[in-house]
Design a protein around this motif. Structure first.
Motif, PDB file in Angstrom:
ATOM      1  N   LYS A   2       9.641   3.152  -8.184  1.00  0.00           N
ATOM      2  CA  LYS A   2       9.191   4.435  -7.658  1.00  0.00           C
ATOM      3  C   LYS A   2       9.938   4.759  -6.376  1.00  0.00           C
ATOM      4  O   LYS A   2      10.320   3.872  -5.617  1.00  0.00           O
ATOM      5  CB  LYS A   2       7.691   4.380  -7.399  1.00  0.00           C
ATOM      6  N   LYS A   3      10.111   6.067  -6.117  1.00  0.00           N
ATOM      7  CA  LYS A   3      10.858   6.491  -4.943  1.00  0.00           C
ATOM      8  C   LYS A   3      10.231   5.969  -3.656  1.00  0.00           C
ATOM      9  O   LYS A   3      10.933   5.549  -2.734  1.00  0.00           O
ATOM     10  CB  LYS A   3      10.918   8.028  -4.910  1.00  0.00           C
ATOM     11  N   PHE A   4       8.893   5.977  -3.600  1.00  0.00           N
ATOM     12  CA  PHE A   4       8.230   5.490  -2.391  1.00  0.00           C
ATOM     13  C   PHE A   4       8.519   4.005  -2.177  1.00  0.00           C
ATOM     14  O   PHE A   4       8.809   3.578  -1.054  1.00  0.00           O
ATOM     15  CB  PHE A   4       6.718   5.716  -2.493  1.00  0.00           C
ATOM     16  N   ASP A   5       8.452   3.212  -3.242  1.00  0.00           N
ATOM     17  CA  ASP A   5       8.733   1.781  -3.120  1.00  0.00           C
ATOM     18  C   ASP A   5      10.176   1.546  -2.677  1.00  0.00           C
ATOM     19  O   ASP A   5      10.450   0.661  -1.858  1.00  0.00           O
ATOM     20  CB  ASP A   5       8.485   1.077  -4.451  1.00  0.00           C
ATOM     21  N   SER A   6      11.089   2.346  -3.218  1.00  0.00           N
ATOM     22  CA  SER A   6      12.494   2.231  -2.813  1.00  0.00           C
ATOM     23  C   SER A   6      12.661   2.562  -1.334  1.00  0.00           C
ATOM     24  O   SER A   6      13.420   1.897  -0.611  1.00  0.00           O
ATOM     25  CB  SER A   6      13.370   3.162  -3.652  1.00  0.00           C
ATOM     26  N   SER A  47       0.835  -1.879   6.167  1.00  0.00           N
ATOM     27  CA  SER A  47       0.536  -1.650   4.757  1.00  0.00           C
ATOM     28  C   SER A  47       1.669  -0.882   4.101  1.00  0.00           C
ATOM     29  O   SER A  47       2.285  -0.019   4.715  1.00  0.00           O
ATOM     30  CB  SER A  47      -0.766  -0.848   4.615  1.00  0.00           C
ATOM     31  N   VAL A  48       1.969  -1.228   2.841  1.00  0.00           N
ATOM     32  CA  VAL A  48       2.972  -0.477   2.078  1.00  0.00           C
ATOM     33  C   VAL A  48       2.286   0.265   0.945  1.00  0.00           C
ATOM     34  O   VAL A  48       2.910   0.615  -0.051  1.00  0.00           O
ATOM     35  CB  VAL A  48       4.075  -1.411   1.523  1.00  0.00           C
ATOM     36  N   ASN A  49       0.989   0.510   1.118  1.00  0.00           N
ATOM     37  CA  ASN A  49       0.230   1.239   0.105  1.00  0.00           C
ATOM     38  C   ASN A  49       0.562   2.720   0.179  1.00  0.00           C
ATOM     39  O   ASN A  49       0.406   3.349   1.224  1.00  0.00           O
ATOM     40  CB  ASN A  49      -1.272   1.003   0.333  1.00  0.00           C
ATOM     41  N   GLU A  50       1.017   3.286  -0.939  1.00  0.00           N
ATOM     42  CA  GLU A  50       1.464   4.673  -0.934  1.00  0.00           C
ATOM     43  C   GLU A  50       0.330   5.637  -0.592  1.00  0.00           C
ATOM     44  O   GLU A  50       0.524   6.591   0.172  1.00  0.00           O
ATOM     45  CB  GLU A  50       2.061   5.037  -2.296  1.00  0.00           C
ATOM     46  N   ALA A  52      -2.342   5.159   1.261  1.00  0.00           N
ATOM     47  CA  ALA A  52      -2.676   5.101   2.693  1.00  0.00           C
ATOM     48  C   ALA A  52      -1.628   5.828   3.530  1.00  0.00           C
ATOM     49  O   ALA A  52      -1.971   6.597   4.441  1.00  0.00           O
ATOM     50  CB  ALA A  52      -2.794   3.645   3.135  1.00  0.00           C
ATOM     51  N   ILE A  53      -0.361   5.599   3.210  1.00  0.00           N
ATOM     52  CA  ILE A  53       0.721   6.267   3.959  1.00  0.00           C
ATOM     53  C   ILE A  53       0.685   7.767   3.709  1.00  0.00           C
ATOM     54  O   ILE A  53       0.857   8.587   4.619  1.00  0.00           O
ATOM     55  CB  ILE A  53       2.097   5.694   3.550  1.00  0.00           C
ATOM     56  N   ARG A  54       0.441   8.157   2.467  1.00  0.00           N
ATOM     57  CA  ARG A  54       0.386   9.588   2.112  1.00  0.00           C
ATOM     58  C   ARG A  54      -0.740  10.298   2.869  1.00  0.00           C
ATOM     59  O   ARG A  54      -0.541  11.393   3.408  1.00  0.00           O
ATOM     60  CB  ARG A  54       0.200   9.737   0.603  1.00  0.00           C
ATOM     61  N   ASN A  55      -1.914   9.664   2.935  1.00  0.00           N
ATOM     62  CA  ASN A  55      -3.047  10.272   3.642  1.00  0.00           C
ATOM     63  C   ASN A  55      -2.776  10.397   5.137  1.00  0.00           C
ATOM     64  O   ASN A  55      -3.086  11.421   5.756  1.00  0.00           O
ATOM     65  CB  ASN A  55      -4.314   9.449   3.405  1.00  0.00           C
ATOM     66  N   ALA A  56      -2.192   9.348   5.723  1.00  0.00           N
ATOM     67  CA  ALA A  56      -1.870   9.383   7.150  1.00  0.00           C
ATOM     68  C   ALA A  56      -0.830  10.465   7.445  1.00  0.00           C
ATOM     69  O   ALA A  56      -0.905  11.170   8.470  1.00  0.00           O
ATOM     70  CB  ALA A  56      -1.359   8.021   7.606  1.00  0.00           C
ATOM     71  N   TYR A  57       0.123  10.617   6.532  1.00  0.00           N
ATOM     72  CA  TYR A  57       1.157  11.644   6.705  1.00  0.00           C
ATOM     73  C   TYR A  57       0.553  13.040   6.662  1.00  0.00           C
ATOM     74  O   TYR A  57       0.895  13.907   7.471  1.00  0.00           O
ATOM     75  CB  TYR A  57       2.219  11.493   5.609  1.00  0.00           C
ATOM     76  N   GLN A  58      -0.336  13.277   5.715  1.00  0.00           N
ATOM     77  CA  GLN A  58      -0.943  14.603   5.580  1.00  0.00           C
ATOM     78  C   GLN A  58      -1.725  14.992   6.845  1.00  0.00           C
ATOM     79  O   GLN A  58      -1.751  16.160   7.232  1.00  0.00           O
ATOM     80  CB  GLN A  58      -1.877  14.629   4.360  1.00  0.00           C
ATOM     81  N   LYS A  59      -2.330  14.014   7.505  1.00  0.00           N
ATOM     82  CA  LYS A  59      -3.064  14.305   8.738  1.00  0.00           C
ATOM     83  C   LYS A  59      -2.122  14.689   9.877  1.00  0.00           C
ATOM     84  O   LYS A  59      -2.388  15.618  10.636  1.00  0.00           O
ATOM     85  CB  LYS A  59      -3.898  13.089   9.152  1.00  0.00           C
ATOM     86  N   GLU A  60      -1.000  13.968   9.990  1.00  0.00           N
ATOM     87  CA  GLU A  60      -0.084  14.209  11.108  1.00  0.00           C
ATOM     88  C   GLU A  60       0.870  15.372  10.846  1.00  0.00           C
ATOM     89  O   GLU A  60       1.248  16.092  11.771  1.00  0.00           O
ATOM     90  CB  GLU A  60       0.717  12.948  11.412  1.00  0.00           C
ATOM     91  N   ALA A  61       1.286  15.540   9.588  1.00  0.00           N
ATOM     92  CA  ALA A  61       2.273  16.581   9.274  1.00  0.00           C
ATOM     93  C   ALA A  61       1.615  17.903   8.892  1.00  0.00           C
ATOM     94  O   ALA A  61       2.301  18.858   8.532  1.00  0.00           O
ATOM     95  CB  ALA A  61       3.180  16.108   8.141  1.00  0.00           C
ATOM     96  N   ARG A  62       0.289  17.935   8.926  1.00  0.00           N
ATOM     97  CA  ARG A  62      -0.459  19.183   8.705  1.00  0.00           C
ATOM     98  C   ARG A  62      -0.117  19.848   7.379  1.00  0.00           C
ATOM     99  O   ARG A  62       0.261  21.023   7.314  1.00  0.00           O
ATOM    100  CB  ARG A  62      -0.218  20.146   9.854  1.00  0.00           C
ATOM    101  N   GLY A  63      -0.221  19.081   6.321  1.00  0.00           N
ATOM    102  CA  GLY A  63      -0.087  19.667   4.987  1.00  0.00           C
ATOM    103  C   GLY A  63       1.317  19.841   4.473  1.00  0.00           C
ATOM    104  O   GLY A  63       1.512  20.401   3.392  1.00  0.00           O
ATOM    105  N   GLN A  64       2.328  19.385   5.204  1.00  0.00           N
ATOM    106  CA  GLN A  64       3.705  19.495   4.704  1.00  0.00           C
ATOM    107  C   GLN A  64       3.888  18.583   3.494  1.00  0.00           C
ATOM    108  O   GLN A  64       3.165  17.594   3.321  1.00  0.00           O
ATOM    109  CB  GLN A  64       4.690  19.106   5.808  1.00  0.00           C
ATOM    110  N   SER A  65       4.867  18.899   2.656  1.00  0.00           N
ATOM    111  CA  SER A  65       5.064  18.167   1.406  1.00  0.00           C
ATOM    112  C   SER A  65       5.501  16.726   1.663  1.00  0.00           C
ATOM    113  O   SER A  65       6.559  16.481   2.256  1.00  0.00           O
ATOM    114  CB  SER A  65       6.106  18.874   0.539  1.00  0.00           C
ATOM    115  N   PHE A  66       4.698  15.805   1.207  1.00  0.00           N
ATOM    116  CA  PHE A  66       5.014  14.379   1.344  1.00  0.00           C
ATOM    117  C   PHE A  66       6.243  14.022   0.514  1.00  0.00           C
ATOM    118  O   PHE A  66       7.137  13.295   0.969  1.00  0.00           O
ATOM    119  CB  PHE A  66       3.803  13.551   0.899  1.00  0.00           C
ATOM    120  N   ASP A  67       6.310  14.525  -0.718  1.00  0.00           N
ATOM    121  CA  ASP A  67       7.404  14.160  -1.624  1.00  0.00           C
ATOM    122  C   ASP A  67       8.750  14.662  -1.112  1.00  0.00           C
ATOM    123  O   ASP A  67       9.759  13.954  -1.188  1.00  0.00           O
ATOM    124  CB  ASP A  67       7.140  14.714  -3.023  1.00  0.00           C
ATOM    125  N   ILE A  68       8.759  15.892  -0.568  1.00  0.00           N
ATOM    126  CA  ILE A  68      10.019  16.436  -0.035  1.00  0.00           C
ATOM    127  C   ILE A  68      10.486  15.607   1.159  1.00  0.00           C
ATOM    128  O   ILE A  68      11.659  15.251   1.275  1.00  0.00           O
ATOM    129  CB  ILE A  68       9.839  17.912   0.372  1.00  0.00           C
TER     130      ILE A  68
END
Length: 507
Positions: A2-6, A47-50, A52-68
């Protein structure tokens, strides 16, 4: 993968200096970018849990696309790494100069363009960078054609055509020579060392064709690539047919060739390192430990003048080959002493590549197995990261089988059975040839108690062990660690070191 794992793996593989360069590159853009937020979260998180990282990103980046952001960060890291490594080989440097020459031509800066191309051609000839030489010459010919061959005689144009044809011929010969070496190695790996005249005849077609290619260069036979490939082919063939003294002379000539031509070394000299490692592995496979010292010293000298990371990886490899003569004979106490004298390797283990780190942890675990320290062995073997990248590492099969041994010795039978089922599923899905040693280990450990086997069962197992030890294909696995000796130690209820010592000495 997966891209995240890479992405996580890529971030984890970066050195401190590389991470610093990435951080500086990110900070030049002013306000923190979305991909910078993601990088910070991955770099600082335990943690390398996707999720957990995705949720933390959404809080800090205010809804910006995680995948992009994930894809952009991945590309950004690669761009930085490429910029840091772009001058480490002549080929990379000349490739960049070719791009500049194109830009100069497009800007109608013809004098500067041809001056740049001539410089590229000169350096490419000196370093035998034939692919770059071919493209540079083709580009020069194309530009001369567009400009109606300014100030050129027909003889000069003919000379360019002739030289281009010679370059193509050299590339073809070098490519064929490389393919012959690949076939030689493949046959030796799958058929083992050649002992009969009939077996030697099976390699004659490769030997004759390789000699023809080497001789076809005549007076121009001083081409480094051809000489290097020829000596490597000769040495491997001679080792394969049992002429170890002649093979060692060829190996020494090969090392001397590298020493006399430092201009062909990359920065760092990865290919040179791989050749020395291959020589040492062949010597270990043939149990020619006395000759290993010379090449190990060459290995240690190779790292001088290069990056700290490269030095650490070379030091790790040199340490392994210092330990192997004791390790292969079952002298685990001596191995422990050597490990104690190289604590700096373990202190700097994060600077090692995935392969070197896995090897160091594997052999450390096996020393603990040999000493009966199974909890320590489990700690070391579990420190090896398991992901899809490790499938490409040659010691993967050894790592998984050693993990079974550790579970068995600790009587963790639930984990043992789970791992056995996992390995069996993997073997069933893969189409490549598996080792008979793997199937034997899975079958025996599946019974959970080898010592309870009957006398008749023992006899059958000993027959299988003897067959494995005489199977040249199986030796690819057994040379890394002798699983047959471990099985024998369980059946006879003897220390592993004692079984190895007796077996290696022929007792």
């Amino acid at each position: 993968m997966k891209k995240f794992d890479s992405l996580v793996y890529l971030v984890g593989s970066m050195s401190k200096s590389e991470k610093k360069s990435l951080t500086l590159s990110i900070s030049k853009n002013g306000a923190e970018q979305d991909y910078a937020v993601l990088y910070r979260l991955i770099a600082r998180s335990d943690s390398v849990n996707e999720t957990a990282i995705r949720n933390a990103y959404q809080k800090e980046a205010r809804g910006q696309s995680f995948d992009i952001s994930m894809h952009y960060l991945y590309d950004r890291i690669l761009d930085v790494l490429v910029s840091l490594h772009r001058r480490k080989t002549v080929t990379e440097d000349l490739t960049r100069q070719l791009s500049k020459a194109r830009i100069l031509y497009e800007r109608d800066m013809f004098y500067e363009c041809f001056e740049s191309l001539n410089h590229i051609l000169k350096v490419a000839r000196e370093h035998e960078a034939y692919e770059i030489l071919f493209f540079a010459m083709r580009l020069k010919r194309e530009y001369l054609l567009r400009l109606n061959f300014p100030n050129m005689t027909e003889q000069e144009l003919y000379h360019i055509h002739h030289e281009q044809k010679e370059i193509i011929r050299n590339i073809q010969k070098i490519t064929e020579q490389g393919s012959l070496f690949d076939l030689l190695k493949y046959r030796l790996l799958h058929r083992g060392n050649i002992r009969s005249e009939k077996q030697k005849e099976e390699l004659n077609d490769l030997v004759v064709r390789e000699l023809y290619i080497s001789a076809s260069f005549g007076d121009s036979g001083n081409i480094f690539e051809i000489a290097k490939n020829h000596k490597l082919f000769q040495a491997s063939y001679l080792m394969g047919v049992g002429e170890s003294a002649s093979a060692l002379n060829s190996f020494r000539e090969l090392v001397r060739l590298f020493d006399e031509n430092p201009q062909f070394r990359a920065n760092p000299p990865v290919y040179h390192l791989s050749v020395l490692e291959g020589i040492l592995h062949m010597l270990r496979s043939s149990r020619n430990y006395d000759e290993m010292d010379y090449f190990r010293r060459k290995l240690e000298a190779l790292s001088q003048g290069y990056s700290k990371e490269f030095k650490e990886n070379v030091a790790c490899l040199a340490f392994q080959y210092e330990m192997f003569p004791y390790f292969d004979r079952g002298d685990y106490a001596a191995c422990r002493d050597l490990m104690g004298g190289h604590r700096e390797l373990y202190d700097n283990i994060d600077q090692l590549s995935s392969l070197r780190k896995s090897e160091l942890l594997l052999y450390t675990a096996l020393v603990h197995v040999g000493l009966g320290e199974y909890s320590q062995a489990k700690k070391q073997i579990n420190s090896i990261l398991f992901d899809r990248n490790i499938e490409y590492i040659p010691i993967m099969k050894t790592i998984r089988l050693v993990r079974l041994i550790v579970y068995y010795e600790l009587e963790n039978f639930d984990l043992l059975q789970y791992e056995i089922r996992s390995i069996r599923r993997g073997l069933a899905l893969k189409k490549e040839q598996a080792f008979k040693t793997e199937y034997l280990m899975l079958r025996l450990l599946g019974n959970e108690n080898l010592s309870l086997a009957s006398g008749k069962a023992h006899a059958r197992i000993y027959e299988q062990i003897e067959a494995l030890r005489n199977d040249k294909y199986e030796m690819q696995l057994l040379v890394l660690f002798d699983f047959t000796a471990w099985i024998e130690s369980k059946l006879k209820k003897l220390p592993l070191g004692m079984v190895l010592s007796r077996y290696r000495s022929g007792v």
